[in-house]
Enzyme design. Structure first.
Site, PDB file in Angstrom:
ATOM      1  N   LYS A 236      27.918  -4.079  -2.838  1.00 22.24           N
ATOM      2  CA  LYS A 236      29.532  -3.920  -2.978  1.00 22.24           C
ATOM      3  C   LYS A 236      29.908  -3.286  -1.763  1.00 22.24           C
ATOM      4  O   LYS A 236      31.065  -3.059  -1.879  1.00 22.24           O
ATOM      5  CB  LYS A 236      29.689  -3.241  -4.497  1.00 22.24           C
ATOM      6  CG  LYS A 236      29.169  -3.672  -5.603  1.00 22.24           C
ATOM      7  CD  LYS A 236      29.619  -3.049  -6.858  1.00 22.24           C
ATOM      8  CE  LYS A 236      28.434  -2.568  -7.669  1.00 22.24           C
ATOM      9  NZ  LYS A 236      28.635  -1.823  -8.650  1.00 22.24           N
TER      10      LYS A 236
ATOM     11  N   ARG B 128      11.287   3.606   2.943  1.00 22.76           N
ATOM     12  CA  ARG B 128      10.951   2.718   3.960  1.00 22.76           C
ATOM     13  C   ARG B 128      12.047   1.816   4.638  1.00 22.76           C
ATOM     14  O   ARG B 128      13.047   1.257   3.631  1.00 22.76           O
ATOM     15  CB  ARG B 128       9.797   1.821   3.455  1.00 22.76           C
ATOM     16  CG  ARG B 128       9.589   0.735   4.415  1.00 22.76           C
ATOM     17  CD  ARG B 128       8.259  -0.181   4.121  1.00 22.76           C
ATOM     18  NE  ARG B 128       7.373   0.806   4.661  1.00 22.76           N
ATOM     19  CZ  ARG B 128       5.849   0.152   4.798  1.00 22.76           C
ATOM     20  NH1 ARG B 128       5.800  -1.026   4.455  1.00 22.76           N
ATOM     21  NH2 ARG B 128       4.954   0.975   4.972  1.00 22.76           N
TER      22      ARG B 128
ATOM     23  N   HIS C  10       5.619   5.654  11.517  1.00 28.35           N
ATOM     24  CA  HIS C  10       5.133   5.579  10.008  1.00 28.35           C
ATOM     25  C   HIS C  10       4.132   6.852   9.883  1.00 28.35           C
ATOM     26  O   HIS C  10       3.001   6.585  10.040  1.00 28.35           O
ATOM     27  CB  HIS C  10       4.152   4.112   9.972  1.00 28.35           C
ATOM     28  CG  HIS C  10       3.847   4.048   8.717  1.00 28.35           C
ATOM     29  ND1 HIS C  10       3.870   4.713   7.568  1.00 28.35           N
ATOM     30  CD2 HIS C  10       3.630   2.728   8.027  1.00 28.35           C
ATOM     31  CE1 HIS C  10       3.578   4.021   6.543  1.00 28.35           C
ATOM     32  NE2 HIS C  10       3.345   2.573   6.789  1.00 28.35           N
TER      33      HIS C  10
ATOM     34  N   ARG D 186       0.657  -1.123   0.055  1.00 30.28           N
ATOM     35  CA  ARG D 186      -0.012   0.021   0.113  1.00 30.28           C
ATOM     36  C   ARG D 186       0.878   1.200  -0.110  1.00 30.28           C
ATOM     37  O   ARG D 186       0.592   2.126  -0.754  1.00 30.28           O
ATOM     38  CB  ARG D 186      -0.756   0.174   1.248  1.00 30.28           C
ATOM     39  CG  ARG D 186      -2.267  -0.667   1.044  1.00 30.28           C
ATOM     40  CD  ARG D 186      -2.475  -1.047   2.390  1.00 30.28           C
ATOM     41  NE  ARG D 186      -1.690  -2.196   2.912  1.00 30.28           N
ATOM     42  CZ  ARG D 186      -1.711  -3.575   2.324  1.00 30.28           C
ATOM     43  NH1 ARG D 186      -2.794  -4.001   1.716  1.00 30.28           N
ATOM     44  NH2 ARG D 186      -0.953  -4.303   2.729  1.00 30.28           N
ATOM     45  N   THR D 187       1.890   1.476   0.938  1.00 29.93           N
ATOM     46  CA  THR D 187       2.662   2.597   1.075  1.00 29.93           C
ATOM     47  C   THR D 187       3.464   2.719  -0.127  1.00 29.93           C
ATOM     48  O   THR D 187       3.291   4.215  -0.812  1.00 29.93           O
ATOM     49  CB  THR D 187       3.459   2.251   2.179  1.00 29.93           C
ATOM     50  OG1 THR D 187       2.661   2.005   3.365  1.00 29.93           O
ATOM     51  CG2 THR D 187       4.024   3.982   2.746  1.00 29.93           C
TER      52      THR D 187
HETATM   53  N1   CP Z   1      -0.144   0.100   6.133  1.00 33.51           N
HETATM   54  C1   CP Z   1       1.096  -0.141   5.445  1.00 33.51           C
HETATM   55  O1   CP Z   1       2.243   0.415   5.597  1.00 33.51           O
HETATM   56  O2   CP Z   1       1.038  -1.215   4.275  1.00 33.51           O
HETATM   57  P1   CP Z   1       2.209  -1.510   3.449  1.00 33.51           P
HETATM   58  O3   CP Z   1       3.151  -2.450   4.308  1.00 33.51           O
HETATM   59  O4   CP Z   1       1.538  -2.558   2.381  1.00 33.51           O
HETATM   60  O5   CP Z   1       2.581  -0.693   2.831  1.00 33.51           O
END
Ligand code: CP
Length: 361
Positions: free
Chosen positions: A119, A140, A173, A90-91
């Site tokens: 490397k 992320r 998050h 999703r993110t």
């Molecule tokens: N809610 C969320 O972060 O979903 P993903 O891990 O699929 O990005």
């Protein structure tokens, strides 16, 4: 509104010692808009209201071809790197889509084993390399605090660019929390908004970064009660409770999830985050922390069920078609609020509002 402080004027060793509230002004622009988006604590009520309003305008403008064509001109001169070294559906896709809506050309690195990290290149050098080609990094990472450190690092180079934290370790998050706030605001639009509501968090609260960030954003609203329901081994961190207590916010910690459902305006389910390893504590029955069709019967008529997703068994699929289940709406809201965040970061928000006033009212 936060008053900007300059990351160039503080050493990393000193910055690390600051509290979250003290760090927040270092991530905003002089106008109060976000520059880096690193932590929930950098957003105040004014900015949250702004982003929610802007997301709605972008969503409505995007309903027509003419509107979509307009939006896609706004940031045509920008490129974004989506650096996702932890799994995501999703993110990643909502940021990708948000970039496309605004005309930004996105690129991605999702597997460090096929970048020069394999490397021996450091993550710091990797990020600096991205800044040579891109105007925005969305990242992320499993490393707590990494987005914050990279925001400091990149601000101290001759090519500073914004960094958006799309999930860092077990800790933050912030953009998931923004979409959760947008979903809450839309769901309670005709019931006085988010103020005066009770939010019941359930599941793996010890390692769920979405809960930690959302708890922080909810502190911006008036008289919002937070209930944390989890087995002892998965209960919310003391740091979050200390923050709520210091701010005089009402909260409750319980193992009795089912008993609290009738009190909740919003139920925020989360999955077991076992990718972080085992936890120790008294045994518990996982199904005590599942929301089932039977639980719909005691949920308030206007209550809502949320989940950041992905889910396992915490919400039974028999709830999916109940009008109070909003977790699929959360997914789509993520695209609109992330578009609003990026547009605001690049200061195109006022222009979108002007277009909306002329064409969509
Ligand atoms: N809610 C969320 O972060 O979903 P993903 O891990 O699929 O990005």
């Amino acid at each position: 509104m936060l008053h900007r402080k300059m990351l160039q004027e503080i050493a990393w060793a000193d910055f690390q010692k600051l509290s979250l509230a003290e760090k927040a002004p270092y991530f905003v622009q002089s106008s109060g808009r976000p520059y880096h988006c690193v932590m929930a604590q950098q957003f105040d009520r004014e900015m949250l209201d702004h982003l929610c309003d802007l997301a709605t305008r972008i969503r409505r403008i995007g309903k027509s071809k003419q509107g979509m064509d307009y939006l896609s001109t706004l940031l045509k001169n920008k490129r974004a790197m989506l650096y996702f070294t932890q799994p995501s559906t999703r993110t990643f896709l909502s940021f990708y889509s948000a970039c496309q809506i605004l005309g930004i050309r996105p690129a991605e690195v999702r597997d460090p084993d096929i970048s020069s990290e394999a490397k021996g290149e450091t993550k710091e050098d990797t990020i600096r390399t991205f800044s040579s080609f891109f105007d925005l990094i969305i990242m992320r990472t499993p490393m707590q605090g990494f987005a914050e450190e990279m925001a400091w690092m990149i601000s101290n180079t001759d090519r500073p660019i914004p960094i958006i934290n799309a999930g860092s370790g077990k800790d933050q998050h912030p953009t998931q929390a923004l979409l959760d706030i947008y979903t809450l605001a839309r769901s309670f639009e005709k019931r006085g908004g988010i103020d005066n509501k009770t939010v019941l968090f359930c599941g793996d609260l010890a390692r769920g970064r979405t809960v930690r960030s959302l708890s922080g954003l909810l502190m911006n609203y008036t008289n919002v009660r937070q209930i944390f329901a989890a087995p002892e081994c998965l209960q919310i961190g003391q740091d979050i409770l200390d923050r709520l207590k210091a701010a005089g916010i009402e909260y409750e910690v319980t193992t009795d999830f089912k008993g609290k459902i009738p009190e909740a305006d919003a139920i925020y389910m989360t999955r077991l985050q076992d990718e972080w390893g085992d936890v120790s504590g008294p045994p518990y029955k996982p199904e005590d922390y599942f929301f089932t069709g039977d639980d719909l019967k005691v949920l308030k008529r206007e209550g809502i069920i949320m989940h950041p997703l992905p889910r396992r068994k915490e919400i039974s699929t028999e709830c999916d078609n109940d009008s109070r289940a909003v977790y699929w709406r959360q997914v789509r809201n993520g695209m609109w609020i992330r578009a609003a965040l990026i547009a605001t970061t690049f200061c195109r928000d006022d222009e979108i509002t002007q277009y909306y006033m002329l064409n969509n009212r």
